[in-house]
Design a protein around this motif. Structure first.
Motif, PDB file in Angstrom:
ATOM      1  N   THR A  16       0.834  -1.217   0.000  1.00 41.47           N
ATOM      2  CA  THR A  16       0.000   0.000   0.000  1.00 41.47           C
ATOM      3  C   THR A  16       0.859   1.253   0.000  1.00 41.47           C
ATOM      4  N   ILE A  17       1.932   1.245   0.773  1.00 46.88           N
ATOM      5  CA  ILE A  17       2.809   2.429   0.816  1.00 46.88           C
ATOM      6  C   ILE A  17       3.538   2.581  -0.528  1.00 46.88           C
ATOM      7  N   ALA A  18       3.901   1.465  -1.132  1.00 47.95           N
ATOM      8  CA  ALA A  18       4.525   1.545  -2.457  1.00 47.95           C
ATOM      9  C   ALA A  18       3.545   2.178  -3.457  1.00 47.95           C
ATOM     10  N   GLU A  19       2.290   1.758  -3.425  1.00 49.25           N
ATOM     11  CA  GLU A  19       1.261   2.340  -4.310  1.00 49.25           C
ATOM     12  C   GLU A  19       1.114   3.840  -4.050  1.00 49.25           C
ATOM     13  N   THR A  20       1.190   4.211  -2.799  1.00 45.27           N
ATOM     14  CA  THR A  20       1.020   5.627  -2.436  1.00 45.27           C
ATOM     15  C   THR A  20       2.220   6.450  -2.925  1.00 45.27           C
ATOM     16  N   LEU A  21       3.413   5.886  -2.809  1.00 52.07           N
ATOM     17  CA  LEU A  21       4.606   6.585  -3.314  1.00 52.07           C
ATOM     18  C   LEU A  21       4.526   6.743  -4.832  1.00 52.07           C
ATOM     19  N   LYS A  22       3.954   5.751  -5.470  1.00 55.46           N
ATOM     20  CA  LYS A  22       3.774   5.832  -6.931  1.00 55.46           C
ATOM     21  C   LYS A  22       2.819   6.975  -7.269  1.00 55.46           C
ATOM     22  N   ARG A  23       1.689   7.007  -6.567  1.00 56.61           N
ATOM     23  CA  ARG A  23       0.666   8.028  -6.842  1.00 56.61           C
ATOM     24  C   ARG A  23       1.178   9.438  -6.544  1.00 56.61           C
ATOM     25  N   LYS A  24       1.842   9.592  -5.396  1.00 54.65           N
ATOM     26  CA  LYS A  24       2.215  10.949  -4.977  1.00 54.65           C
ATOM     27  C   LYS A  24       3.517  11.443  -5.584  1.00 54.65           C
ATOM     28  N   TYR A  25       4.451  10.526  -5.795  1.00 54.51           N
ATOM     29  CA  TYR A  25       5.796  10.954  -6.196  1.00 54.51           C
ATOM     30  C   TYR A  25       6.234  10.386  -7.535  1.00 54.51           C
ATOM     31  N   ASP A  26       5.267   9.805  -8.240  1.00 49.30           N
ATOM     32  CA  ASP A  26       5.533   9.360  -9.597  1.00 49.30           C
ATOM     33  C   ASP A  26       6.688   8.363  -9.693  1.00 49.30           C
ATOM     34  N   MET A  27       6.759   7.476  -8.717  1.00 50.04           N
ATOM     35  CA  MET A  27       7.804   6.451  -8.774  1.00 50.04           C
ATOM     36  C   MET A  27       7.219   5.176  -9.395  1.00 50.04           C
ATOM     37  N   GLN A  28       8.074   4.364  -9.948  1.00 47.92           N
ATOM     38  CA  GLN A  28       7.626   3.048 -10.427  1.00 47.92           C
ATOM     39  C   GLN A  28       7.596   2.094  -9.247  1.00 47.92           C
ATOM     40  N   ILE A  29       6.778   1.057  -9.322  1.00 47.21           N
ATOM     41  CA  ILE A  29       6.807   0.088  -8.231  1.00 47.21           C
ATOM     42  C   ILE A  29       7.026  -1.340  -8.723  1.00 47.21           C
ATOM     43  N   VAL A  30       7.646  -2.123  -7.856  1.00 44.01           N
ATOM     44  CA  VAL A  30       7.751  -3.565  -8.078  1.00 44.01           C
ATOM     45  C   VAL A  30       7.268  -4.242  -6.803  1.00 44.01           C
ATOM     46  N   ASP A  31       6.264  -5.084  -6.927  1.00 46.50           N
ATOM     47  CA  ASP A  31       5.775  -5.846  -5.777  1.00 46.50           C
ATOM     48  C   ASP A  31       6.375  -7.249  -5.908  1.00 46.50           C
ATOM     49  N   MET A  32       7.281  -7.586  -4.990  1.00 45.24           N
ATOM     50  CA  MET A  32       8.011  -8.855  -5.145  1.00 45.24           C
ATOM     51  C   MET A  32       7.092 -10.067  -5.227  1.00 45.24           C
ATOM     52  N   ASP A  33       6.113 -10.132  -4.310  1.00 51.53           N
ATOM     53  CA  ASP A  33       5.215 -11.296  -4.323  1.00 51.53           C
ATOM     54  C   ASP A  33       4.469 -11.390  -5.658  1.00 51.53           C
ATOM     55  N   ALA A  34       3.960 -10.239  -6.113  1.00 49.25           N
ATOM     56  CA  ALA A  34       3.188 -10.221  -7.362  1.00 49.25           C
ATOM     57  C   ALA A  34       4.070 -10.611  -8.545  1.00 49.25           C
ATOM     58  N   GLU A  35       5.304 -10.118  -8.524  1.00 50.01           N
ATOM     59  CA  GLU A  35       6.261 -10.417  -9.593  1.00 50.01           C
ATOM     60  C   GLU A  35       6.552 -11.926  -9.655  1.00 50.01           C
ATOM     61  N   ILE A  36       6.761 -12.513  -8.479  1.00 49.08           N
ATOM     62  CA  ILE A  36       7.060 -13.954  -8.406  1.00 49.08           C
ATOM     63  C   ILE A  36       5.840 -14.768  -8.858  1.00 49.08           C
ATOM     64  N   GLU A  37       4.662 -14.338  -8.438  1.00 49.84           N
ATOM     65  CA  GLU A  37       3.442 -15.054  -8.850  1.00 49.84           C
ATOM     66  C   GLU A  37       3.266 -15.010 -10.368  1.00 49.84           C
ATOM     67  N   LYS A  38       3.539 -13.831 -10.924  1.00 45.28           N
ATOM     68  CA  LYS A  38       3.380 -13.667 -12.368  1.00 45.28           C
ATOM     69  C   LYS A  38       4.376 -14.569 -13.122  1.00 45.28           C
ATOM     70  N   GLU A  39       5.599 -14.550 -12.650  1.00 50.70           N
ATOM     71  CA  GLU A  39       6.658 -15.309 -13.319  1.00 50.70           C
ATOM     72  C   GLU A  39       6.452 -16.828 -13.187  1.00 50.70           C
ATOM     73  N   GLN A  40       5.992 -17.244 -12.011  1.00 53.35           N
ATOM     74  CA  GLN A  40       5.791 -18.685 -11.762  1.00 53.35           C
ATOM     75  C   GLN A  40       4.408 -19.167 -12.215  1.00 53.35           C
ATOM     76  N   LYS A  41       3.554 -18.221 -12.549  1.00 54.42           N
ATOM     77  CA  LYS A  41       2.161 -18.525 -12.900  1.00 54.42           C
ATOM     78  C   LYS A  41       1.481 -19.346 -11.796  1.00 54.42           C
ATOM     79  N   MET A  42       1.735 -18.938 -10.559  1.00 55.60           N
ATOM     80  CA  MET A  42       1.206 -19.663  -9.404  1.00 55.60           C
ATOM     81  C   MET A  42       1.113 -18.685  -8.231  1.00 55.60           C
ATOM     82  N   VAL A  43       0.084 -18.810  -7.421  1.00 57.78           N
ATOM     83  CA  VAL A  43       0.016 -17.927  -6.245  1.00 57.78           C
ATOM     84  C   VAL A  43       0.997 -18.406  -5.171  1.00 57.78           C
ATOM     85  N   ILE A  44       1.385 -17.469  -4.279  1.00 59.81           N
ATOM     86  CA  ILE A  44       2.411 -17.775  -3.274  1.00 59.81           C
ATOM     87  C   ILE A  44       2.066 -19.034  -2.463  1.00 59.81           C
ATOM     88  N   SER A  45       0.808 -19.150  -2.054  1.00 60.77           N
ATOM     89  CA  SER A  45       0.477 -20.307  -1.214  1.00 60.77           C
ATOM     90  C   SER A  45       0.655 -21.625  -1.991  1.00 60.77           C
TER      91      SER A  45
END
Ligand code: S3P
Length: 168
Positions: A16-45
């Motif tokens: 959530t704080i990463a999303e907020t930094l993106k919105r307020k300060y125009d930074m890019q974000i990487v969410d590690m869990d989401a990135e791993i899920e996307k790459e593995q095509k599997m949810v963390i659990s």
């Protein structure tokens, strides 16, 4: 040296704080869990259940190394990403490591209705959270270059403090 690595226990609000930094300060974000899920095509659990925790930790290490190539990115790290010292060394090469701190009570409120954290499944109580937190405390504190408390604060305030402390 302009990346931000948000670290801290599950449910401290890293994504959530990463999303907020993106919105307020125009930074890019990487969410590690989401990135791993996307790459593995599997949810963390499912990764934990079928491949095991060590396999997941290896994916985290590889991803952190890959992030060296990025710039001006806020990385919301998995809660266990600082358990390997090697990961922290890699983070520091390309950015500032910022710890978000919360009490076990705050954490419980935030995680109680979700089912995507295998380590907390069946363990959603303050005692378990406090215990796991204290086991990890030294790692979090040793990794952190900046610490920000999140209890009873709104996301804009927290994000502003992170930004100010990193770029002051
Ligand atoms: C973990 C935290 C989770 C996720 C995995 C393991 C941990 O991330 O990476 O379930 O060991 O603390 P969040 O901190 O984003 O929930």
């Amino acid at each position: 040296m302009s990346n931000i690595f948000l670290i801290g226990f599950m449910g401290t609000g890293k994504s959530t704080i990463a999303e907020t930094l993106k919105r307020k300060y125009d930074m890019q974000i990487v969410d590690m869990d989401a990135e791993i899920e996307k790459e593995q095509k599997m949810v963390i659990s499912d990764i934990f259940a079928t491949k095991g925790e060590e396999y997941f930790r290896d994916l985290e290490t590889q991803l952190i190394k890959d992030l060296q190539k990025k710039d001006n990115v806020v990385v919301s790290c998995g809660g266990g990403a600082v358990l390997r010292d090697e990961n922290v060394t890699e983070m520091r090469k390309s950015g500032k490591v910022v710890l978000l701190n919360a009490t076990p009570e705050t954490i419980l409120q935030r995680v109680k209705n979700s089912h995507n954290r295998p380590l907390l499944e069946g363990n959603k109580n303050v005692d378990f959270i406090r215990e796991l937190m204290s086991k990890r405390e030294d790692k979090y504190n040793a990794a952190a270059e900046i610490t920000v408390s999140v209890d009873n604060r709104d996301v804009d305030e927290i994000a502003d403090e992170v930004y100010r402390k990193v770029f002051k």
